[in-house]
Scaffold this active site. Structure first.
Site, PDB file in Angstrom:
ATOM      1  N   ARG A  99      60.038  15.307  21.367  1.00 22.93           N
ATOM      2  CA  ARG A  99      60.552  13.970  21.066  1.00 22.93           C
ATOM      3  C   ARG A  99      62.084  13.919  21.120  1.00 22.93           C
ATOM      4  O   ARG A  99      62.672  12.924  21.555  1.00 22.93           O
ATOM      5  CB  ARG A  99      60.061  13.547  19.683  1.00 22.93           C
ATOM      6  CG  ARG A  99      60.455  12.138  19.305  1.00 22.93           C
ATOM      7  CD  ARG A  99      59.750  11.715  18.023  1.00 22.93           C
ATOM      8  NE  ARG A  99      60.008  10.322  17.714  1.00 22.93           N
ATOM      9  CZ  ARG A  99      60.492   9.891  16.545  1.00 22.93           C
ATOM     10  NH1 ARG A  99      60.768  10.766  15.588  1.00 22.93           N
ATOM     11  NH2 ARG A  99      60.691   8.616  16.340  1.00 22.93           N
TER      12      ARG A  99
ATOM     13  N   HIS B 183      64.447  11.095  22.989  1.00 23.95           N
ATOM     14  CA  HIS B 183      65.464  10.294  22.296  1.00 23.95           C
ATOM     15  C   HIS B 183      66.881  10.626  22.781  1.00 23.95           C
ATOM     16  O   HIS B 183      67.787   9.820  22.611  1.00 23.95           O
ATOM     17  CB  HIS B 183      65.341  10.464  20.780  1.00 23.95           C
ATOM     18  CG  HIS B 183      64.200   9.685  20.197  1.00 23.95           C
ATOM     19  ND1 HIS B 183      64.269   9.056  18.975  1.00 23.95           N
ATOM     20  CD2 HIS B 183      62.964   9.421  20.684  1.00 23.95           C
ATOM     21  CE1 HIS B 183      63.115   8.438  18.737  1.00 23.95           C
ATOM     22  NE2 HIS B 183      62.301   8.656  19.747  1.00 23.95           N
TER      23      HIS B 183
ATOM     24  N   ASN C  96      65.871   7.128  14.822  1.00 24.37           N
ATOM     25  CA  ASN C  96      66.177   8.553  14.637  1.00 24.37           C
ATOM     26  C   ASN C  96      66.243   8.988  13.175  1.00 24.37           C
ATOM     27  O   ASN C  96      65.813  10.091  12.823  1.00 24.37           O
ATOM     28  CB  ASN C  96      67.525   8.889  15.295  1.00 24.37           C
ATOM     29  CG  ASN C  96      67.487   8.761  16.811  1.00 24.37           C
ATOM     30  OD1 ASN C  96      66.418   8.812  17.411  1.00 24.37           O
ATOM     31  ND2 ASN C  96      68.646   8.583  17.424  1.00 24.37           N
TER      32      ASN C  96
ATOM     33  N   HIS D  83      52.043  12.109  22.489  1.00 19.55           N
ATOM     34  CA  HIS D  83      51.498  11.802  21.161  1.00 19.55           C
ATOM     35  C   HIS D  83      50.153  12.495  20.952  1.00 19.55           C
ATOM     36  O   HIS D  83      49.391  12.118  20.074  1.00 19.55           O
ATOM     37  CB  HIS D  83      51.395  10.287  20.949  1.00 19.55           C
ATOM     38  CG  HIS D  83      52.729   9.612  20.778  1.00 19.55           C
ATOM     39  ND1 HIS D  83      52.871   8.260  20.619  1.00 19.55           N
ATOM     40  CD2 HIS D  83      53.993  10.119  20.738  1.00 19.55           C
ATOM     41  CE1 HIS D  83      54.157   7.954  20.488  1.00 19.55           C
ATOM     42  NE2 HIS D  83      54.860   9.065  20.570  1.00 19.55           N
TER      43      HIS D  83
HETATM   44  C1  HEM Z   1      56.165   4.640  24.470  1.00 18.11           C
HETATM   45  C2  HEM Z   1      57.032   4.418  23.504  1.00 18.11           C
HETATM   46  C3  HEM Z   1      57.095   5.288  22.283  1.00 18.11           C
HETATM   47  C4  HEM Z   1      57.118   4.863  21.010  1.00 18.11           C
HETATM   48  C5  HEM Z   1      57.079   3.419  20.531  1.00 18.11           C
HETATM   49  C6  HEM Z   1      57.140   6.028  20.170  1.00 18.11           C
HETATM   50  C7  HEM Z   1      57.205   6.004  18.801  1.00 18.11           C
HETATM   51  C8  HEM Z   1      57.047   7.103  17.980  1.00 18.11           C
HETATM   52  C9  HEM Z   1      56.994   7.067  16.555  1.00 18.11           C
HETATM   53  C10 HEM Z   1      57.128   5.816  15.692  1.00 18.11           C
HETATM   54  C11 HEM Z   1      56.780   8.328  16.118  1.00 18.11           C
HETATM   55  C12 HEM Z   1      56.637   8.787  14.658  1.00 18.11           C
HETATM   56  C13 HEM Z   1      58.029   9.021  14.081  1.00 18.11           C
HETATM   57  C14 HEM Z   1      58.024   9.148  12.583  1.00 18.11           C
HETATM   58  O1  HEM Z   1      57.144   8.581  11.931  1.00 18.11           O
HETATM   59  O2  HEM Z   1      58.942   9.816  12.036  1.00 18.11           O
HETATM   60  C15 HEM Z   1      56.719   9.174  17.276  1.00 18.11           C
HETATM   61  C16 HEM Z   1      56.516  10.534  17.243  1.00 18.11           C
HETATM   62  C17 HEM Z   1      56.537  11.331  18.359  1.00 18.11           C
HETATM   63  N1  HEM Z   1      56.853  10.936  19.639  1.00 18.11           N
HETATM   64 FE1  HEM Z   1      56.947   9.039  20.304  1.00 18.11          FE
HETATM   65  N2  HEM Z   1      57.142   7.135  20.953  1.00 18.11           N
HETATM   66  C18 HEM Z   1      57.131   6.743  22.261  1.00 18.11           C
HETATM   67  C19 HEM Z   1      57.205   7.546  23.369  1.00 18.11           C
HETATM   68  C20 HEM Z   1      57.351   8.912  23.316  1.00 18.11           C
HETATM   69  C21 HEM Z   1      57.721   9.746  24.425  1.00 18.11           C
HETATM   70  C22 HEM Z   1      58.077   9.243  25.812  1.00 18.11           C
HETATM   71  C23 HEM Z   1      57.725  11.023  23.963  1.00 18.11           C
HETATM   72  C24 HEM Z   1      58.062  12.299  24.701  1.00 18.11           C
HETATM   73  C25 HEM Z   1      57.916  12.468  25.984  1.00 18.11           C
HETATM   74  C26 HEM Z   1      57.332  10.991  22.576  1.00 18.11           C
HETATM   75  C27 HEM Z   1      57.125  12.084  21.779  1.00 18.11           C
HETATM   76  C28 HEM Z   1      56.794  12.032  20.442  1.00 18.11           C
HETATM   77  C29 HEM Z   1      56.364  13.180  19.673  1.00 18.11           C
HETATM   78  C30 HEM Z   1      56.085  14.553  20.221  1.00 18.11           C
HETATM   79  C31 HEM Z   1      56.227  12.741  18.353  1.00 18.11           C
HETATM   80  C32 HEM Z   1      55.880  13.600  17.116  1.00 18.11           C
HETATM   81  C33 HEM Z   1      57.199  14.143  16.563  1.00 18.11           C
HETATM   82  C34 HEM Z   1      57.088  14.997  15.320  1.00 18.11           C
HETATM   83  O3  HEM Z   1      55.995  15.249  14.818  1.00 18.11           O
HETATM   84  O4  HEM Z   1      58.161  15.418  14.848  1.00 18.11           O
HETATM   85  N3  HEM Z   1      57.153   9.691  22.211  1.00 18.11           N
HETATM   86  N4  HEM Z   1      56.895   8.402  18.397  1.00 18.11           N
END
Ligand code: HEM
Ligand SMILES: *[C@@H]1O[C@H](CO)[C@@H](O)[C@H](O)[C@H]1NC(C)=O
Length: 321
Positions: free
Chosen positions: A62, A66, A96, A195
């Site tokens: 992630r 970002h 972030n 995800h």
């Molecule tokens: C399509 C639009 C996207 C949205 C709206 C989105 C939104 C989010 C949100 C809200 C979270 C949880 C954050 C939290 O609660 O602290 C999350 C986690 C995550 N996102 Fe996304 N995301 C998107 C696309 C992506 C992309 C493109 C990637 C990487 C290529 C990605 C990788 C991740 C990963 C791996 C997590 C888990 C992180 C952790 O456990 O520390 N996301 N995302």
């Protein structure tokens, strides 16, 4: 202190390497002679971080996203605020703050890389390699990472708030946000497949599990148990983004969407009667198609390049001029 000596060596060699970093465009062989052990050092450091805490692999994937969506893949996200000078970074941006993780692991990788190749490897390239290694180590695809990015001397809080998509986004918004970065709807749907690992805080999926209708009632009930309806209650409680196989980088994310078990609103909109339904179905039944498309899209996202910069000595601060 050890970090002081790293910076010293790093900056001594900086002028030398700037001469050789003029090439535009990235190359997988960029550090082949200047830092032949780079890939082993990064992989080993990511591996030990994941052994200590499996979730950190997701966090590093992630972090790359970002970074790339704000200015470019230029490590702008790593810059700390500097109250003394008024410098404001991106770490306090809405998407972030209290959410992006992995900064300390990047510091550790950078220190280990500086030990073998002082002053050579950009923080932006380290972030790109760490995301690839995390994906592979969690069971996902492996790919060659084009390298040669430079680190920014600036950051943009405003752009982080404006360009990163939020979890309440509808499909049109997601397509537009990725489109603004030169990424297709297909890239977006493939990249969302990350995800398949990691966690979300309750505050980011509360509205989806209480108010959306495109959700499996049993799944909504399960998630409501640890995510109370009232804002302010349990906001930071975690749930896995992939209800099936939270520890493995696989294609179960897409199967979840088919049975309306996407955790975020922005996940489920990829399968709710819109333009991405057919692709979600394909990824759910064809893991190697997903793996190939994901790797391709990560390379494409990683090609977002900045207007130049430097090889930072310390990933958290710009070099002294
Ligand atoms: C399509 C639009 C996207 C949205 C709206 C989105 C939104 C989010 C949100 C809200 C979270 C949880 C954050 C939290 O609660 O602290 C999350 C986690 C995550 N996102 Fe996304 N995301 C998107 C696309 C992506 C992309 C493109 C990637 C990487 C290529 C990605 C990788 C991740 C990963 C791996 C997590 C888990 C992180 C952790 O456990 O520390 N996301 N995302
Ligand atoms: C659900 O929608 C209602 C009506 O718009 C709103 O008052 C409530 O705050 C929403 N609940 C959540 C958890 O988003």
């Amino acid at each position: 202190m050890a970090s002081g000596s790293h910076s010293w060596h790093c900056c001594l060699l900086l002028a030398f390497f700037l001469v050789f970093s003029g090439a535009d465009g990235l190359s997988t062989a960029y550090y082949a002679t200047s830092c032949p052990s780079l890939q082993q050092v990064v992989r080993a450091t990511v591996s030990s971080a994941i052994q200590a805490e499996r979730r950190i692999g997701a966090s590093l994937i992630r972090l790359f996203f970002h970074d790339c969506f704000v200015q470019a893949c230029d490590a702008s996200i790593l810059l700390d605020d500097v109250p003394e000078t008024g410098f404001v970074g991106e770490k306090t941006a809405g998407p972030n703050v209290n959410s992006v993780r992995g900064y300390e692991v990047i510091d550790r990788i950078k220190a280990n890389v500086e030990d073998v190749c002082p002053g050579v490897v950009s923080c932006a390239d380290i972030v790109a390699l760490a995301a690839r290694d995390s994906t592979a180590l969690l069971g996902g695809p492996n790919w060659a990472v084009p390298l040669g990015r430079l680190d920014s001397t600036t950051a943009s809080l405003a752009e982080a708030n404006r360009d990163l998509p939020g979890p309440d986004s509808d499909l049109g918004t997601l397509i537009a946000r990725f489109g603004a970065k030169g990424l297709s709807p297909r890239d977006m749907t493939a990249l969302s497949g990350s995800h398949t690992v990691g966690f979300s805080q309750c505050t980011n999926f509360r509205a989806h599990i209480y108010n959306d209708t495109d959700i499996d009632p049993a799944f909504a009930a399960l998630r409501r148990r640890t995510c109370p309806a009232a804002a302010g209650n349990g906001d930071s409680n975690l749930a896995p983004l992939d209800v099936q196989t939270q520890n493995a980088f696989d294609n179960a994310y897409y199967h979840n969407l088919l049975v309306r078990r996407g955790l975020l609103h922005s996940d489920q909109v990829l399968f709710n009667g819109g333009s991405q339904d057919a692709l979600v179905q394909q990824y759910s039944s064809n893991p190697s198609l997903f793996a190939a498309d994901f790797a391709k899209a990560m390379v494409k996202m990683g090609n977002l390049c900045g207007a130049g910069g430097e090889v930072r000595c310390d990933c958290r601060v710009v070099n002294d001029s």
